[in-house]
Design a protein around this motif. Structure first.
Motif, PDB file in Angstrom:
ATOM      1  N   ALA A  38       1.015  -1.073   0.043  1.00 32.12           N
ATOM      2  CA  ALA A  38      -0.132  -0.210   0.240  1.00 32.12           C
ATOM      3  C   ALA A  38       1.088   1.191  -0.262  1.00 32.12           C
ATOM      4  O   ALA A  38       0.544   2.177  -0.889  1.00 32.12           O
ATOM      5  N   SER A  39       2.259   1.128   0.709  1.00 28.35           N
ATOM      6  CA  SER A  39       2.568   1.957   0.263  1.00 28.35           C
ATOM      7  C   SER A  39       3.587   2.411  -0.523  1.00 28.35           C
ATOM      8  O   SER A  39       3.551   3.326  -0.758  1.00 28.35           O
ATOM      9  N   VAL A  40       3.421   2.071  -1.106  1.00 28.80           N
ATOM     10  CA  VAL A  40       4.031   1.677  -2.677  1.00 28.80           C
ATOM     11  C   VAL A  40       3.386   2.315  -3.277  1.00 28.80           C
ATOM     12  O   VAL A  40       3.492   3.637  -4.102  1.00 28.80           O
ATOM     13  N   VAL A  43       4.701  -5.442  -4.555  1.00 27.93           N
ATOM     14  CA  VAL A  43       5.405  -4.401  -4.068  1.00 27.93           C
ATOM     15  C   VAL A  43       6.462  -4.145  -6.310  1.00 27.93           C
ATOM     16  O   VAL A  43       5.982  -2.949  -6.110  1.00 27.93           O
ATOM     17  N   VAL A  44       6.470  -5.084  -6.752  1.00 27.43           N
ATOM     18  CA  VAL A  44       7.654  -4.762  -7.682  1.00 27.43           C
ATOM     19  C   VAL A  44       5.909  -4.225  -8.761  1.00 27.43           C
ATOM     20  O   VAL A  44       6.263  -4.015  -9.822  1.00 27.43           O
ATOM     21  N   GLY A  45       4.795  -5.425  -8.430  1.00 24.24           N
ATOM     22  CA  GLY A  45       4.188  -5.138  -9.584  1.00 24.24           C
ATOM     23  C   GLY A  45       3.096  -3.777  -9.631  1.00 24.24           C
ATOM     24  O   GLY A  45       2.799  -3.012 -10.662  1.00 24.24           O
ATOM     25  N   GLY A  84       0.507  -4.386 -20.215  1.00 26.11           N
ATOM     26  CA  GLY A  84       1.253  -4.829 -20.848  1.00 26.11           C
ATOM     27  C   GLY A  84       3.043  -5.184 -20.462  1.00 26.11           C
ATOM     28  O   GLY A  84       3.475  -6.074 -19.975  1.00 26.11           O
ATOM     29  N   ALA A  85       3.964  -3.850 -20.198  1.00 26.29           N
ATOM     30  CA  ALA A  85       4.854  -3.743 -20.426  1.00 26.29           C
ATOM     31  C   ALA A  85       4.824  -4.465 -19.162  1.00 26.29           C
ATOM     32  O   ALA A  85       5.972  -5.215 -18.834  1.00 26.29           O
ATOM     33  N   ALA A  86       3.728  -3.837 -17.923  1.00 25.52           N
ATOM     34  CA  ALA A  86       4.461  -3.383 -16.521  1.00 25.52           C
ATOM     35  C   ALA A  86       3.763  -5.446 -16.033  1.00 25.52           C
ATOM     36  O   ALA A  86       4.829  -5.940 -15.566  1.00 25.52           O
ATOM     37  N   LEU A  87       3.213  -6.244 -16.597  1.00 28.22           N
ATOM     38  CA  LEU A  87       3.144  -7.325 -16.218  1.00 28.22           C
ATOM     39  C   LEU A  87       4.274  -8.454 -17.457  1.00 28.22           C
ATOM     40  O   LEU A  87       4.340  -8.711 -15.861  1.00 28.22           O
ATOM     41  N   VAL A  88       4.750  -7.768 -17.950  1.00 30.60           N
ATOM     42  CA  VAL A  88       5.548  -8.717 -18.325  1.00 30.60           C
ATOM     43  C   VAL A  88       6.681  -9.022 -17.216  1.00 30.60           C
ATOM     44  O   VAL A  88       6.859  -9.764 -17.178  1.00 30.60           O
ATOM     45  N   PHE A  89       7.254  -7.492 -17.221  1.00 30.03           N
ATOM     46  CA  PHE A  89       8.067  -7.198 -16.184  1.00 30.03           C
ATOM     47  C   PHE A  89       7.886  -8.028 -15.105  1.00 30.03           C
ATOM     48  O   PHE A  89       8.728  -8.281 -14.251  1.00 30.03           O
ATOM     49  N   ASN A  90       7.122  -7.754 -14.067  1.00 34.63           N
ATOM     50  CA  ASN A  90       6.249  -8.642 -12.935  1.00 34.63           C
ATOM     51  C   ASN A  90       6.538  -9.776 -13.295  1.00 34.63           C
ATOM     52  O   ASN A  90       6.895 -10.304 -12.360  1.00 34.63           O
ATOM     53  N   LEU A  91       5.848 -10.604 -14.020  1.00 36.67           N
ATOM     54  CA  LEU A  91       5.657 -11.867 -14.811  1.00 36.67           C
ATOM     55  C   LEU A  91       7.520 -12.206 -14.006  1.00 36.67           C
ATOM     56  O   LEU A  91       7.316 -13.872 -13.964  1.00 36.67           O
TER      57      LEU A  91
END
Lengths: 467, 467
Positions: free
Chosen positions: B318-320, B452-454, B410-417
């Protein structure tokens, strides 16, 4: 766990140098085997492999490249025991069976115990199965077909069809003489099955009792009754529960007319228990039948359906948030705090769900205690919900200097935990009642519920009370 | 799974009417037992219980009220086999042992197999243990202490200390005569252990081979070597792996000097395998040692620590989000979509983590394949990540009529996966290396990372590119 403990296995048959301290084969040993295969050096290869236990040889095979696996088996020829193939990964086994000539497979299977042969045959396509069976002598083939006719994952599929059965009127002496004289007895057995004239099991005699009884005593005087038989079409998991419950070492398998058709042993049951626990664990996180040796394409494909389903449930949760876009614009603190409500609900609900799924699997949850467990779960949710709500409420109130916001998130959290507790219990119980596997489907339903309810309760309450 | 299959158990010893069709006791039967206890009617009670298998009597006891459980045991008196207590829940067993007089417990334990007696004793407080042991004859007490001196969850704790051991120079005839004449042999055993003069195991003889061999043959001519012994201080899970791997029915337990001290059987190992799989499953969702029969207070307390830890990780996430409050105010669509990125990362990461945790537990993940599996997991994450990113990107772009937003999610999803795939592998492997149980701690770390990363990747990218 201390890996050095593995040293107690030092007498496991493999040359000591072949293993590193964690019990894995040293790369030097694997390379020596690889070189011997490369050079088609049968003698060295045989020397390297001959003292290995089947399970160890199976490990070694898994560590070789794909072509070398088949070459190793062909170079070892008659020295290769096909029972080794029951110890390798499914994927590796399929590769090997595809690559080997049909005649070689048939020759290898002919001498195996019937349960091992069936284990190897069952994953093959029907046509391949038939080609191999056609090359196996008829008296063996009949037995293998009897097992293969049972559906997958039944006790009948796992049974050994060579059985020692004796009539109740024999005496101990005659039984022992019979066992000394016949040479087509199974390699391992722990009890005799006593059968009536129509081959229906009526009792069992543990071998140690047979050994300790004088020769003139009749078998029916020392046999254990009643006998706990297992029907061939019983689900293997149910069979495992019976073994576990009654501490059996083996059990007679019977057909529809209660006639003896085989016997199932403790070691097959241990495999079943491992498999079924594994299935529950995998089901809970959406893993299919992948093996550690599978390649990335197969693995990715087998995991995708779960992620795809979760994509839509995440979308559903997002669309619930979308209903409150005006509230979020007015008060951005709601966006910051809302994942807490959803994720705490998910965590608490998953605990309840896991307890319920396992209690269903181990038959600990029956008609008599369902109501009690349901109420217990609600009380647990209420107690932990209120405690966490107070904590989170205070933190939120201080963080955003807004006491009412603290009250709203606390109330939403208690509500979501109560829903999570109910859903975590009801979803698997209902899936089980409707014949679905609760381990596989429960967690999608559950997280959808806790996300949707979590976002809706928090944002809805906030819209009503704060804005 | 069809509950009617339970009918194959109809010969399990319990009167048919005692069970409903799912195999649970009918409430009529439980009530009849309750009434007999109420009326202190020993005869009826004995009649009702006498044909029940220990496992079934244990079930019945679990279904009675707390006071009646002890009353039942006292009313049955000498007819009550204390081995039944090894089959009830830990909580129920502790209640019963607390309620019974010490003398009654000591009398009940005296005649049990040593492994059963130890199983019942081990959960008691030291002082209670001593009081009970003091009332047990010395030759039994020495054996029990030998087991109890091994740490919990070791092979030594599970061993049976009555063992049949014979010297290699005996012949089959002498061995059989010895077994016929001694009357303090264990009830069940499947192989003889052959020992040298200093009582070190040198081989085993399966009973069926003993039976099939002529009387004058020497034991060392028919024994299996090398013997696969297990050290008493070996972790029970490691012992189970050895059984499973080598399909053992029993194994000799030895002390530091390699001397025979006991034997461990397949049925204890089946219990260990169930327990350890259960521990892994519970660890993954933060359940403690709770039992289905525990009350709500105990249950709530045992689940709270996990929820408390997750509260802080949810706060961290949440703080992120809080860092990006301005972006959220400008574009409320970000708040709607951000949970999707976090939750898909959590789901994919949990799949990788579960595979890794289980592969570590079953020793399938070793030095040789760690690198390969790591790269496989990254490729799987990339492949599924890109596929899901395209889907979600299109949906988000259409939903908010904003193509760039689709690109960002999309980019955030690939990175998080990709992060989820790496963390799902690395976290359990590191925990394992540092001696922690990867099943328990991995998922907290993992979901923290993916949340956090997501949130950071999605909101950060959006802030940079869209606002």
């Amino acid at each position: 766990m201390d890996v050095h403990e593995h040293e107690t296995q030092e007498d496991s048959g493999a040359p000591a140098a072949a293993r590193d301290e964690a019990g894995y084969f040293s790369s030097a040993f694997v390379e020596a085997v690889g070189d011997a295969i490369e050079n088609r050096d049968r003698k060295t290869l045989r020397d390297l492999c001959q003292d290995l236990h089947n399970a160890d040889l199976a490990d070694l095979i898994e560590q070789l490249d794909q072509e070398r696996r088949t070459q190793l088996i062909q170079l070892l020829g008659r020295d290769f025991d096909f029972a080794v193939l029951t110890e390798v990964d499914d994927t590796v086994r399929e590769q090997i069976l595809e690559a080997l000539p049909v005649a070689a497979v048939a020759a290898g299977l002919r001498d195996l115990d019937s349960d091992d042969a069936v284990y190897i045959l069952e994953d093959l396509a029907d046509q391949e199965q038939e080609e191999i069976l056609a090359r196996i002598p008829e008296f063996v083939r009949v037995r293998l077909r009897r097992s293969l006719d049972y559906p997958e994952e039944t006790a009948g599929r796992r049974m050994q069809s060579d059985v020692i059965a004796v009539p109740p009127f024999w005496d101990v002496g005659r039984t022992i003489d019979y066992m000394r004289e016949s040479d087509d007895l199974p390699d391992e057995f722990y009890e005799l099955i006593v059968v009536d004239p129509s081959f229906r099991p009526v009792g069992t005699v543990p071998l140690n009792r047979l050994l300790r009884t004088k020769r003139p005593v009749r078998i029916d005087e020392i046999m254990d009754t009643p006998i706990r038989t297992i029907r061939g079409d019983l689900d293997q998991e149910e069979a495992a529960r019976i073994f576990e419950r009654y501490n059996l070492v083996s059990a007679a398998i019977v057909d529809d007319s209660n006639r003896l058709v085989g016997v199932i042993h403790h070691d097959d049951i241990i495999d079943v228990i491992e498999e079924e626990a594994e299935e529950d664990i995998r089901g809970l996180v959406g893993l299919g039948d992948e093996e550690i040796s599978d390649n990335f394409l197969y693995t990715a494909r087998s995991r995708f359906p779960w992620l795809f389903i979760n994509l839509w449930t995440a979308m559903l949760a997002a669309s619930v948030i979308g209903l409150f876009d005006e509230s979020l614009e007015k008060m951005v603190a709601l966006a910051v705090l809302m994942p807490i409500v959803a994720s705490m609900g998910g965590n608490a609900g998953t605990q309840t769900m896991t307890v319920t799924v396992r209690a269903l699997a181990t038959r600990e949850l029956g008609g008599f205690n369902k109501r009690r467990i349901f109420w217990r779960e609600l009380l647990v949710a209420l107690l932990n919900g209120v405690t966490l709500a107070i904590l989170i409420g205070i933190i939120a109130a201080l963080w955003f200097s807004n006491a009412e916001l603290g009250g709203v998130i606390g109330a939403a959290l208690v509500f979501n935990l109560l829903v999570a507790g109910s859903a975590g219990f009801v979803v698997p119980v209902l899936l089980d009642r409707f014949g679905a596997d609760p381990a596989v489907a429960s967690s999608v339903f559950l997280t959808t519920v806790t996300d949707v309810v979590g976002f809706f309760a928090f944002l809805g309450l906030a819209t009503l009370l704060l804005l």
